[in-house]
Design a protein around this motif. Structure first.
Motif, PDB file in Angstrom:
ATOM      1  N   VAL A 196       0.805  -1.219   0.000  1.00  0.00           N
ATOM      2  CA  VAL A 196       0.000   0.000   0.000  1.00  0.00           C
ATOM      3  C   VAL A 196       0.846   1.280   0.000  1.00  0.00           C
ATOM      4  CG1 VAL A 196      -2.051  -1.050   1.027  1.00  0.00           C
ATOM      5  CG2 VAL A 196      -0.254  -0.192   2.519  1.00  0.00           C
ATOM      6  N   GLN A 197       2.162   1.138  -0.030  1.00  0.00           N
ATOM      7  CA  GLN A 197       3.021   2.320  -0.112  1.00  0.00           C
ATOM      8  C   GLN A 197       3.690   2.373  -1.472  1.00  0.00           C
ATOM      9  OE1 GLN A 197       5.668   2.897   3.207  1.00  0.00           O
ATOM     10  NE2 GLN A 197       4.029   2.672   4.705  1.00  0.00           N
ATOM     11  N   GLY A 198       3.770   3.585  -2.036  1.00  0.00           N
ATOM     12  CA  GLY A 198       4.407   3.775  -3.330  1.00  0.00           C
ATOM     13  C   GLY A 198       3.538   3.371  -4.506  1.00  0.00           C
ATOM     14  N   VAL A 199       2.232   3.233  -4.267  1.00  0.00           N
ATOM     15  CA  VAL A 199       1.322   2.774  -5.327  1.00  0.00           C
ATOM     16  C   VAL A 199       0.099   3.682  -5.466  1.00  0.00           C
ATOM     17  CG1 VAL A 199       2.023   0.353  -5.255  1.00  0.00           C
ATOM     18  CG2 VAL A 199       0.230   1.154  -3.706  1.00  0.00           C
ATOM     19  N   GLY A 200       0.144   4.882  -4.892  1.00  0.00           N
ATOM     20  CA  GLY A 200      -0.963   5.831  -5.010  1.00  0.00           C
ATOM     21  C   GLY A 200      -2.109   5.587  -4.047  1.00  0.00           C
ATOM     22  N   TYR A 201      -1.895   4.737  -3.064  1.00  0.00           N
ATOM     23  CA  TYR A 201      -2.968   4.398  -2.131  1.00  0.00           C
ATOM     24  C   TYR A 201      -3.443   5.621  -1.341  1.00  0.00           C
ATOM     25  CZ  TYR A 201      -5.672   1.832   1.310  1.00  0.00           C
ATOM     26  OH  TYR A 201      -6.697   1.364   2.089  1.00  0.00           O
ATOM     27  N   SER A 223     -15.476   0.938   3.174  1.00  0.00           N
ATOM     28  CA  SER A 223     -15.706  -0.093   2.147  1.00  0.00           C
ATOM     29  C   SER A 223     -14.855   0.144   0.899  1.00  0.00           C
ATOM     30  CB  SER A 223     -17.188  -0.173   1.781  1.00  0.00           C
ATOM     31  OG  SER A 223     -17.593   0.974   1.074  1.00  0.00           O
ATOM     32  N   PHE A 224     -14.392   1.382   0.699  1.00  0.00           N
ATOM     33  CA  PHE A 224     -13.540   1.730  -0.440  1.00  0.00           C
ATOM     34  C   PHE A 224     -12.075   1.354  -0.196  1.00  0.00           C
ATOM     35  CE2 PHE A 224     -10.759   5.019  -2.344  1.00  0.00           C
ATOM     36  CZ  PHE A 224     -11.078   4.863  -3.688  1.00  0.00           C
ATOM     37  N   LEU A 225     -11.642   1.352   1.049  1.00  0.00           N
ATOM     38  CA  LEU A 225     -10.221   1.170   1.373  1.00  0.00           C
ATOM     39  C   LEU A 225      -9.588  -0.111   0.815  1.00  0.00           C
ATOM     40  CD1 LEU A 225     -10.019   2.614   4.997  1.00  0.00           C
ATOM     41  CD2 LEU A 225      -9.366   3.704   2.836  1.00  0.00           C
ATOM     42  N   PRO A 226     -10.280  -1.243   0.761  1.00  0.00           N
ATOM     43  CA  PRO A 226      -9.636  -2.432   0.181  1.00  0.00           C
ATOM     44  C   PRO A 226      -9.341  -2.308  -1.316  1.00  0.00           C
ATOM     45  CG  PRO A 226     -11.464  -3.071   1.587  1.00  0.00           C
ATOM     46  CD  PRO A 226     -11.541  -1.568   1.421  1.00  0.00           C
ATOM     47  N   HIS A 227      -9.960  -1.312  -1.976  1.00  0.00           N
ATOM     48  CA  HIS A 227      -9.823  -1.156  -3.427  1.00  0.00           C
ATOM     49  C   HIS A 227      -9.339   0.246  -3.804  1.00  0.00           C
ATOM     50  CE1 HIS A 227     -12.334  -4.700  -3.097  1.00  0.00           C
ATOM     51  NE2 HIS A 227     -13.200  -3.974  -2.435  1.00  0.00           N
ATOM     52  N   SER A 228      -8.744   0.966  -2.874  1.00  0.00           N
ATOM     53  CA  SER A 228      -8.430   2.381  -3.053  1.00  0.00           C
ATOM     54  C   SER A 228      -7.592   2.673  -4.292  1.00  0.00           C
ATOM     55  CB  SER A 228      -7.719   2.923  -1.817  1.00  0.00           C
ATOM     56  OG  SER A 228      -7.428   4.284  -1.967  1.00  0.00           O
ATOM     57  N   SER A 229      -6.504   1.977  -4.477  1.00  0.00           N
ATOM     58  CA  SER A 229      -5.632   2.216  -5.632  1.00  0.00           C
ATOM     59  C   SER A 229      -5.605   0.977  -6.513  1.00  0.00           C
ATOM     60  CB  SER A 229      -4.207   2.515  -5.159  1.00  0.00           C
ATOM     61  OG  SER A 229      -3.304   2.498  -6.256  1.00  0.00           O
ATOM     62  N   PRO A 230      -5.686   1.165  -7.825  1.00  0.00           N
ATOM     63  CA  PRO A 230      -5.617   0.004  -8.719  1.00  0.00           C
ATOM     64  C   PRO A 230      -4.247  -0.671  -8.707  1.00  0.00           C
ATOM     65  CG  PRO A 230      -5.634   2.040  -9.995  1.00  0.00           C
ATOM     66  CD  PRO A 230      -5.867   2.417  -8.559  1.00  0.00           C
ATOM     67  N   TYR A 231      -3.240  -0.005  -8.150  1.00  0.00           N
ATOM     68  CA  TYR A 231      -1.883  -0.552  -8.123  1.00  0.00           C
ATOM     69  C   TYR A 231      -1.526  -1.207  -6.784  1.00  0.00           C
ATOM     70  CZ  TYR A 231      -1.958   2.606 -12.047  1.00  0.00           C
ATOM     71  OH  TYR A 231      -2.324   3.254 -13.193  1.00  0.00           O
ATOM     72  N   ALA A 232      -2.386  -1.028  -5.798  1.00  0.00           N
ATOM     73  CA  ALA A 232      -2.128  -1.591  -4.471  1.00  0.00           C
ATOM     74  C   ALA A 232      -2.570  -3.050  -4.420  1.00  0.00           C
ATOM     75  CB  ALA A 232      -2.886  -0.791  -3.414  1.00  0.00           C
ATOM     76  N   VAL A 233      -1.972  -3.784  -3.514  1.00  0.00           N
ATOM     77  CA  VAL A 233      -2.413  -5.147  -3.199  1.00  0.00           C
ATOM     78  C   VAL A 233      -2.739  -5.133  -1.706  1.00  0.00           C
ATOM     79  CG1 VAL A 233      -1.805  -7.590  -3.150  1.00  0.00           C
ATOM     80  CG2 VAL A 233      -0.909  -6.113  -4.979  1.00  0.00           C
ATOM     81  N   VAL A 234      -3.996  -4.855  -1.399  1.00  0.00           N
ATOM     82  CA  VAL A 234      -4.426  -4.734  -0.010  1.00  0.00           C
ATOM     83  C   VAL A 234      -4.767  -6.124   0.509  1.00  0.00           C
ATOM     84  CG1 VAL A 234      -6.078  -3.675   1.573  1.00  0.00           C
ATOM     85  CG2 VAL A 234      -5.335  -2.433  -0.474  1.00  0.00           C
ATOM     86  N   LYS A 235      -4.035  -6.554   1.520  1.00  0.00           N
ATOM     87  CA  LYS A 235      -4.284  -7.867   2.113  1.00  0.00           C
ATOM     88  C   LYS A 235      -5.346  -7.801   3.190  1.00  0.00           C
ATOM     89  CE  LYS A 235       0.170  -9.778   1.003  1.00  0.00           C
ATOM     90  NZ  LYS A 235       1.308 -10.537   1.431  1.00  0.00           N
ATOM     91  N   ASN A 236      -5.409  -6.659   3.894  1.00  0.00           N
ATOM     92  CA  ASN A 236      -6.341  -6.542   5.006  1.00  0.00           C
ATOM     93  C   ASN A 236      -6.527  -5.073   5.354  1.00  0.00           C
ATOM     94  OD1 ASN A 236      -7.947  -7.409   7.225  1.00  0.00           O
ATOM     95  ND2 ASN A 236      -6.191  -7.226   8.587  1.00  0.00           N
TER      96      ASN A 236
END
Length: 91
Positions: free
Chosen positions: A12-17, A58-71
């Motif tokens: 979630v860092q360096g990916v526009g999150y 509800s948006f936070l798990p999908h905030s950035s298209p470049y992030a890989v949010v695990k939790n």
């Protein structure tokens, strides 16, 4: 008025999150911040109406298209009397 504190974990860092979270929060008329932590996580603190905070949550798990949010862990959601922030910042 309520305060939400959440922790996004994963890539979630360096990916526009933080930027995407900031844009969404501002569109919901929320104040607060999204900041990088030394652990690699992003902490989100937002204040405003409960419905808007739940929408942001509800948006936070999908905030950035470049992030890989695990939790996304909700640390607190509590009633407050006044805002602690002006605007929504990303650190």
């Amino acid at each position: 008025m309520f305060r939400l504190k959440a922790l996004a974990k994963g890539k979630v860092q360096g990916v526009g999150y933080r930027y995407h979270t900031q844009v969404k929060a501002l569109s919901l008329d929320l104040v607060g911040c999204a900041k990088n932590l030394s652990s690699g996580d992003v902490e989100v603190v937002a204040e405003g109406e409960e419905a808007q905070l739940l929408e942001l949550l509800s948006f936070l798990p999908h905030s950035s298209p470049y992030a890989v949010v695990k939790n996304v862990e909700t640390l607190e959601l509590l009633a407050i009397e006044q805002h602690s922030f002006s605007g929504f910042n990303a650190y």
